[in-house]
Design an enzyme around this catalytic site. Structure first.
Site, PDB file in Angstrom:
ATOM      1  N   GLY A   1       0.837  -1.192   0.000  1.00  0.00           N
ATOM      2  CA  GLY A   1       0.000   0.000   0.000  1.00  0.00           C
ATOM      3  C   GLY A   1       0.870   1.240   0.000  1.00  0.00           C
TER       4      GLY A   1
ATOM      5  N   PHE B   1      -8.224  -2.237  -3.684  1.00  0.00           N
ATOM      6  CA  PHE B   1      -8.893  -0.967  -3.394  1.00  0.00           C
ATOM      7  C   PHE B   1      -8.998  -0.064  -4.630  1.00  0.00           C
ATOM      8  CE2 PHE B   1      -6.516  -1.707   0.782  1.00  0.00           C
ATOM      9  CZ  PHE B   1      -7.579  -2.364   1.380  1.00  0.00           C
TER      10      PHE B   1
ATOM     11  N   GLY C   1      -3.236  14.259  -6.885  1.00  0.00           N
ATOM     12  CA  GLY C   1      -4.278  13.519  -6.192  1.00  0.00           C
ATOM     13  C   GLY C   1      -4.419  13.943  -4.741  1.00  0.00           C
ATOM     14  N   ARG C   2      -3.293  14.250  -4.110  1.00  0.00           N
ATOM     15  CA  ARG C   2      -3.337  14.676  -2.710  1.00  0.00           C
ATOM     16  C   ARG C   2      -4.014  16.034  -2.555  1.00  0.00           C
ATOM     17  NH1 ARG C   2       2.755  12.190  -1.818  1.00  0.00           N
ATOM     18  NH2 ARG C   2       1.979  10.077  -1.413  1.00  0.00           N
TER      19      ARG C   2
ATOM     20  N   ARG D   1     -32.482  24.794  16.843  1.00  0.00           N
ATOM     21  CA  ARG D   1     -32.800  24.010  18.031  1.00  0.00           C
ATOM     22  C   ARG D   1     -32.736  24.845  19.305  1.00  0.00           C
ATOM     23  NH1 ARG D   1     -34.818  18.958  18.904  1.00  0.00           N
ATOM     24  NH2 ARG D   1     -33.184  18.429  20.408  1.00  0.00           N
TER      25      ARG D   1
ATOM     26  N   GLN E   1     -21.646  15.324  16.234  1.00  0.00           N
ATOM     27  CA  GLN E   1     -21.812  15.470  17.682  1.00  0.00           C
ATOM     28  C   GLN E   1     -22.777  16.601  18.009  1.00  0.00           C
ATOM     29  OE1 GLN E   1     -20.381  13.382  19.822  1.00  0.00           O
ATOM     30  NE2 GLN E   1     -21.072  14.345  21.712  1.00  0.00           N
TER      31      GLN E   1
ATOM     32  N   GLU F   1      -4.390   8.038  -1.053  1.00  0.00           N
ATOM     33  CA  GLU F   1      -3.436   8.962  -1.694  1.00  0.00           C
ATOM     34  C   GLU F   1      -2.184   9.145  -0.838  1.00  0.00           C
ATOM     35  OE1 GLU F   1      -4.009   9.560  -4.606  1.00  0.00           O
ATOM     36  OE2 GLU F   1      -6.037  10.194  -5.059  1.00  0.00           O
TER      37      GLU F   1
ATOM     38  N   ARG G   1      11.130  13.730   6.781  1.00  0.00           N
ATOM     39  CA  ARG G   1      12.371  13.337   6.102  1.00  0.00           C
ATOM     40  C   ARG G   1      12.985  14.504   5.359  1.00  0.00           C
ATOM     41  NH1 ARG G   1      11.000   7.346   3.535  1.00  0.00           N
ATOM     42  NH2 ARG G   1      11.565   6.121   5.386  1.00  0.00           N
TER      43      ARG G   1
END
Length: 378
Positions: free
Chosen positions: A129, A154, A239-240, A265, A334, A361, A373
């Site tokens: 992966g 996937f 893609g990220r 509410r 929540q 991704e 790094r």
């Protein structure tokens, strides 16, 4: 919000109208029925959403990555799962347009940009992966063909897509031994696993893609042998950014739902908006989403300009935006109390869809590793 041009504003309005009219009203039903609306994708293709940053010569929209951020945020407000598939499809078309020959572009790109033909990106494997360089799907040269064997895991759109951009091993030299093949759905030896049962992303199919002695013409290779890892990583930068924008859209929709709910509410004799701690939750969501939006635009601009800092900024933006989007959805759920747990309110769907954005991704742990790094290696 960052200042956008008149052209960008017009683009946003067109995409917003499409998403509001053709996607949003059906998103909950598609999710419940696990329906992949290929007809609506073809409509999106007519608007230019199948080749957003693909060259206009073959029918692409010729836009910038900054434009794509705006587009994917709007699409994701309506349905994060479908928006994410459109992002993946765009990555496939961009790879062919960027790394294919003139003949390959002319053959494949025009049909893909219309989304009459769909595309899938095949990198991840059951045992590889985040460590993409260790993939084992193998292509062995045999005359004018490659014989392809392996399993991809996937894969979004699998079974519905016409074309599969496959990263495979052509030499035992680590990352340098990976090549890229474009495989048509009718290729003998290509098959699919059953549809995965997932927490979210139910608006698009996810399946294994299986290759058993599948013969793929050498003419279907993008670039040279050994270029595949470079192509894959280049694709992931965009893609990220896109998946971060999809998280923004889902998070923004969650914020808007929570704000409207608190206004409506009452509890303990007063509107919920009089409870300072709840208003602080809204403020925190808004600030985090705005910060992520700014960082995404900075990363998109770096990618447009091919800035040397692109990889770092894309990793940062992906991590920050996907965290902000999911946290906004989770907080909105929540704040809705028990109603947030009900499908009809739409918040739990957003939370389920956005959770996987922190994994795909490149997982957010890998994003931290990339940034760390680069600091250490300087």
């Amino acid at each position: 919000m960052l200042r956008i041009t008149e052209d960008q504003q017009a683009l946003v309005e067109v995409v917003r109208d499409f998403a509001t009219e053709r996607i949003a009203p059906h998103a909950l039903t598609w999710d419940a029925e696990k329906h992949f609306p290929v007809d609506v994708l073809a409509e999106a293709g007519k608007l230019g959403l199948g080749g957003i940053y693909v060259d206009e010569a073959h029918g692409g929209a010729g836009l910038e990555r900054k434009d794509a951020v705006l587009i994917f945020e709007e699409l994701s407000k309506a349905d994060p799962a479908l928006a994410a598939y459109i992002s993946i499809h765009n990555m496939v078309v961009w790879m062919i347009d960027s790394f294919g020959s003139d003949e390959q572009r002319a053959k494949w790109v025009p049909e893909l940009v219309t989304m009459e033909d769909l595309g899938s990106y095949c990198l991840t494997e059951p045992g590889a992966g985040s460590d993409a360089a260790s993939l084992t799907t193998r292509a062995v040269r045999d005359g004018d063909d490659y014989v392809l064997n392996g399993v991809k895991q996937f894969i979004s759109g699998a079974g519905a897509s016409e074309y599969y951009v496959v990263m495979c091993r052509t030499a035992d030299t680590g990352a340098k031994g990976i090549s890229t093949l474009v495989v048509h759905q009718d290729t003998p030896g290509l098959s699919f696993g059953p549809k995965e049962k997932k927490m979210g992303w139910n608006t698009q199919p996810t399946r294994q893609v299986i290759f058993e002695d599948a013969r793929v013409p050498v003419a279907n290779r993008l670039g040279e042998e050994g270029d595949g890892f470079h192509i894959a990583m280049k694709g992931l930068n965009g893609g990220r950014i896109n998946i971060g924008a999809c998280s923004l859209g889902g998070g923004q929709a969650s914020l808007e739902k929570a704000t409207a709910y608190l206004k409506e509410r009452t509890a303990f004799g007063a509107p919920l908006t009089t409870k300072q701690s709840l208003v602080f939750d809204l403020a925190e969501m808004d600030m985090n989403l705005e910060a992520a939006r700014t960082l995404l635009m900075r990363a998109a601009d770096a990618l447009d300009r091919q800035d040397p800092d692109t990889v770092r900024l894309c990793a940062m933006a992906k991590k920050v935006a996907t965290d902000a989007g999911f946290e906004a959805a989770n907080t909105s759920l929540q704040l809705h109390g028990g109603y947030g747990y009900l499908h009809e309110y739409g918040v739990e769907k957003i939370a389920r869809d956005l959770r996987v954005h922190q994994i795909l991704e490149g997982s957010n742990e890998i994003m931290r590793l990339i940034v760390g790094r680069m600091l250490v290696d300087g």
